[in-house]
Design a protein around this motif. Structure first.
Motif, short mmCIF file in Angstrom:
data_model
loop_
_atom_site.label_atom_id
_atom_site.label_comp_id
_atom_site.label_asym_id
_atom_site.label_seq_id
_atom_site.Cartn_x
_atom_site.Cartn_y
_atom_site.Cartn_z
N THR A 1 2.28 5.58 0.31
CA THR A 1 1.82 5.92 -1.01
C THR A 1 1.13 6.65 -1.18
OG1 THR A 1 2.55 3.43 -1.04
CG2 THR A 1 1.63 4.53 -3.10
N CYS A 2 -0.19 6.60 -0.58
CA CYS A 2 -1.22 7.47 -1.24
C CYS A 2 -2.11 7.93 0.08
CB CYS A 2 -2.22 6.78 -2.42
SG CYS A 2 -3.66 7.50 -2.73
N ARG A 3 -2.63 9.11 -0.09
CA ARG A 3 -3.46 9.90 0.98
C ARG A 3 -4.88 9.30 1.11
NH1 ARG A 3 -2.53 16.32 0.84
NH2 ARG A 3 -0.26 16.48 1.32
N THR A 4 -5.25 8.86 0.03
CA THR A 4 -6.65 8.12 -0.21
C THR A 4 -6.52 6.86 0.93
OG1 THR A 4 -6.85 8.77 -2.57
CG2 THR A 4 -8.33 7.00 -1.67
N PHE A 5 -5.17 6.15 0.73
CA PHE A 5 -5.42 4.70 1.47
C PHE A 5 -4.92 5.29 3.16
CE2 PHE A 5 -4.99 3.11 -2.69
CZ PHE A 5 -6.10 2.19 -2.45
N GLN A 6 -4.24 6.27 3.15
CA GLN A 6 -3.51 6.54 4.41
C GLN A 6 -4.42 6.29 5.72
OE1 GLN A 6 -2.18 10.56 5.79
NE2 GLN A 6 -0.32 9.83 5.82
N GLU A 7 -5.49 6.84 5.77
CA GLU A 7 -6.38 6.57 7.01
C GLU A 7 -6.88 5.42 7.11
OE1 GLU A 7 -6.93 8.88 9.71
OE2 GLU A 7 -5.30 9.90 8.61
N PRO A 8 -7.54 4.39 6.29
CA PRO A 8 -7.72 3.29 6.27
C PRO A 8 -6.64 2.28 6.68
CG PRO A 8 -8.85 4.23 4.34
CD PRO A 8 -7.86 5.24 4.85
N ALA A 9 -5.53 2.61 6.03
CA ALA A 9 -4.35 1.63 6.41
C ALA A 9 -3.89 1.89 7.74
CB ALA A 9 -3.24 1.96 5.25
N LEU A 10 -3.73 3.00 8.32
CA LEU A 10 -3.48 3.35 9.64
C LEU A 10 -4.52 2.68 10.60
CD1 LEU A 10 -1.88 7.03 9.43
CD2 LEU A 10 -0.49 4.85 9.77
N ASP A 11 -5.62 3.00 10.17
CA ASP A 11 -6.84 2.17 11.27
C ASP A 11 -6.42 0.75 11.33
OD1 ASP A 11 -7.64 4.66 11.59
OD2 ASP A 11 -9.41 4.50 10.13
N MET A 12 -6.20 0.11 10.20
CA MET A 12 -5.81 -1.21 10.30
C MET A 12 -4.57 -1.87 10.85
SD MET A 12 -7.34 -4.21 9.14
CE MET A 12 -8.44 -3.87 7.87
#
Length: 515
Positions: A35-46
């Motif tokens: 949905t959003c690049r801001t959340f992409q890295e933290p979401a993929l990490d989790m």
């Protein structure tokens, strides 16, 4: 974009909150990442943080390197012949591999069922070896902090001969179980790499299963002393006196679970360790399992625990009262009286002692009364514990902070008057298991049971093999007076419990009537 979304910690809190409930975690994280690049890295990490097997990572490789080994797509294997790989082949793999912090890799049919639940794929032995050996200088999972390895007797050697390459500098927890029928040096060969590859490991649990005692190989002497950061150690591996001595040198070791089976290592303590006492200076919690109480006595005789708070001893077979008395004496001598708070002892059944009933008297417990801060004491044995009301009173006065007291043994000679001492002198006692004699219970209008003292913290009470002989109404009145907040009694005491409920209802009616 709101300025708050530029704060990394805030984004991580949002991602962490969105993973609840667990059943919706993966779809929610995937939606956040897309949905959003801001959340992409933290979401993929989790999303990639915890993996059951390496199947998902393998599926990030080009499809000409691997294939499904069955029609159900539950297992992946190496495609033959294997071509040489390029850096581009590994690019997508490495993007996600660096996010993996916890890996459970177990070769067990029950685990395979769990893998299906998590939509994971089982990785074959050849593919597992190829993954770990194709790039010798590259750390496959550079962020890995927890590694769980479990194998059975059917596990291919291709798994455990290269598993040590998963060890990395960030690894802090290792849980490993070796197969029963594998080469007897499997566990030791793997552990030999641990100090060099993961010197900062904090928790190590290693289980070694063997059919015969002759199959057991001692853990190499230099491994444990080299793990200076180790805080927790446990498992059923063969420890010699030297191995035990290595554990005692660890400055941060606070928790140890030592499982000794078939007298392994214990028989050597008497010959190797009589001239030396091992001091575990940081150890706070000790759990052991041995064959007999004499083995526990042998272990405690060579150890000293100045900071131990909890000790739990379990033996497979019963022993005589002399051995148990020796264990209690050594606990008194080897542990600091102002620090130890919990003592749990459980001994199994022994068919060789079935015709002989051994007695444990109050004298055996009296030396433990020096532990004035004791909160928990439990003894489960087939031996008969001889405790009269005076002994219970002395015990209650000595352990005023007691919260848990369990005696599981054949009936003793204590009565309900003895329990009144516990109600008076142990106000924090919340769990009690003890045998009592109820015949002759006296309740009169002139004398309040227990002298008017009661314990309002106790909610759980068991009477083991005791039966409520005598006047059940008087028994109920006595118990309700000294323990007014108990919530249930054993099934054989159901009539007493029913009367207690009636007494409580009558008391409530009186309160309402007086208003």
């Amino acid at each position: 974009m709101h300025r708050a979304l530029t704060i990394r910690e805030f984004i991580e809190m949002v991602v962490d909150e969105d993973t609840r409930p667990f059943s919706l975690a993966d779809p929610t994280l995937l939606a956040l990442a897309l949905t959003c690049r801001t959340f992409q890295e933290p979401a993929l990490d989790m999303l990639w943080a915890s993996q059951y097997g390496l199947g998902h990572l393998v599926q990030c490789l080009p499809e000409d390197l691997w294939t499904y080994s069955d029609n159900s797509m539950d297992s992946v294997t190496l495609r033959e012949p294997t071509r040489a790989t390029t850096q581009q082949d590994w690019q997508r793999f490495d993007v996600y591999a660096r996010r993996v912090r916890r890996l459970h890799h177990e070769d067990d049919p029950h685990v395979h069922i769990r893998l299906k639940f998590f939509r994971e794929c089982h990785v074959s032995g050849p593919l597992f070896r190829w993954l770990l050996s194709s790039r010798p200088s590259h750390q496959l999972l550079p962020s890995l902090s927890f590694l769980g390895l479990g194998w059975t007797e059917d596990t291919s050697s291709k798994y455990y001969d290269s598993a040590h390459t998963l060890f990395g500098p960030r690894l802090t927890e290792l849980d490993i179980s070796t197969p029963r029928l594998a080469n007897t040096n499997v566990l030791n060969v793997i552990l030999l790499h641990l100090p060099l590859r993961s010197p900062d490991v904090q928790s190590l649990r290693a289980n070694e299963s063997r059919y015969r005692e002759s199959d057991c190989q001692p853990i190499p002497t230099g491994i444990l002393p080299a793990l200076k950061g180790l805080e927790k150690f446990g498992g059923s591996i063969f420890l010699t006196f030297d191995s035990l001595a290595g554990l005692s040198t660890l400055p941060n070791l606070t928790e140890a679970t030592l499982l000794f089976d078939k007298q392994r290592a214990i028989g050597q303590l008497g010959t190797e360790g009589t001239a030396q006492t091992l001091t575990f200076r940081a150890l706070e919690r000790l759990t052991t399992r041995m064959t007999t109480m004499a083995d526990a006595e042998a272990l405690l005789s060579v150890c000293c625990f100045p900071r131990l708070q909890e000790i739990s001893l379990t033996t497979t077979f019963e022993s005589n009262s002399g051995a148990l008395d020796g264990v209690l004496r050594l606990i008194h001598d080897r542990c600091e009286h102002a620090i130890l708070e919990s003592i749990q002892i459980r001994s199994g059944a022994n068919e060789h002692l079935a015709d002989v009933v051994h007695d444990i008297t109050a004298a055996s417990f009296r030396r433990l009364y020096d532990f004035r801060h004791l909160r928990k004491f439990g003894l489960n044995t087939k031996m008969r514990i001889i405790l009269d009301d005076d002994a219970v009173e002395e015990m209650a006065k000595s352990w005023p902070r007691l919260e848990y007291l369990h005696f599981r043994s054949p009936p003793t000679s204590a009565t309900l008057e003895g329990l009144a001492h516990l109600a008076r002198y142990c106000p924090s006692l919340s769990s009690l298991c003890i045998d009592v004699q109820t015949r002759g219970t006296v309740v009169s209008a002139d004398v309040i049971p227990g002298g008017g003292f009661c314990n309002r913290a106790l909610e759980e009470i068991e009477f083991c093999m005791s039966f409520p002989y005598g006047n059940e109404a008087k028994i109920a009145a006595f118990l309700n007076a000294i323990f007014p907040n108990i919530r249930r009694l054993d099934w054989v005491w159901r009539r007493v419990w029913d009367i207690i409920l009636v007494l409580r209802m009558a008391s409530e009616w009186e309160k309402h009537a007086s208003k």
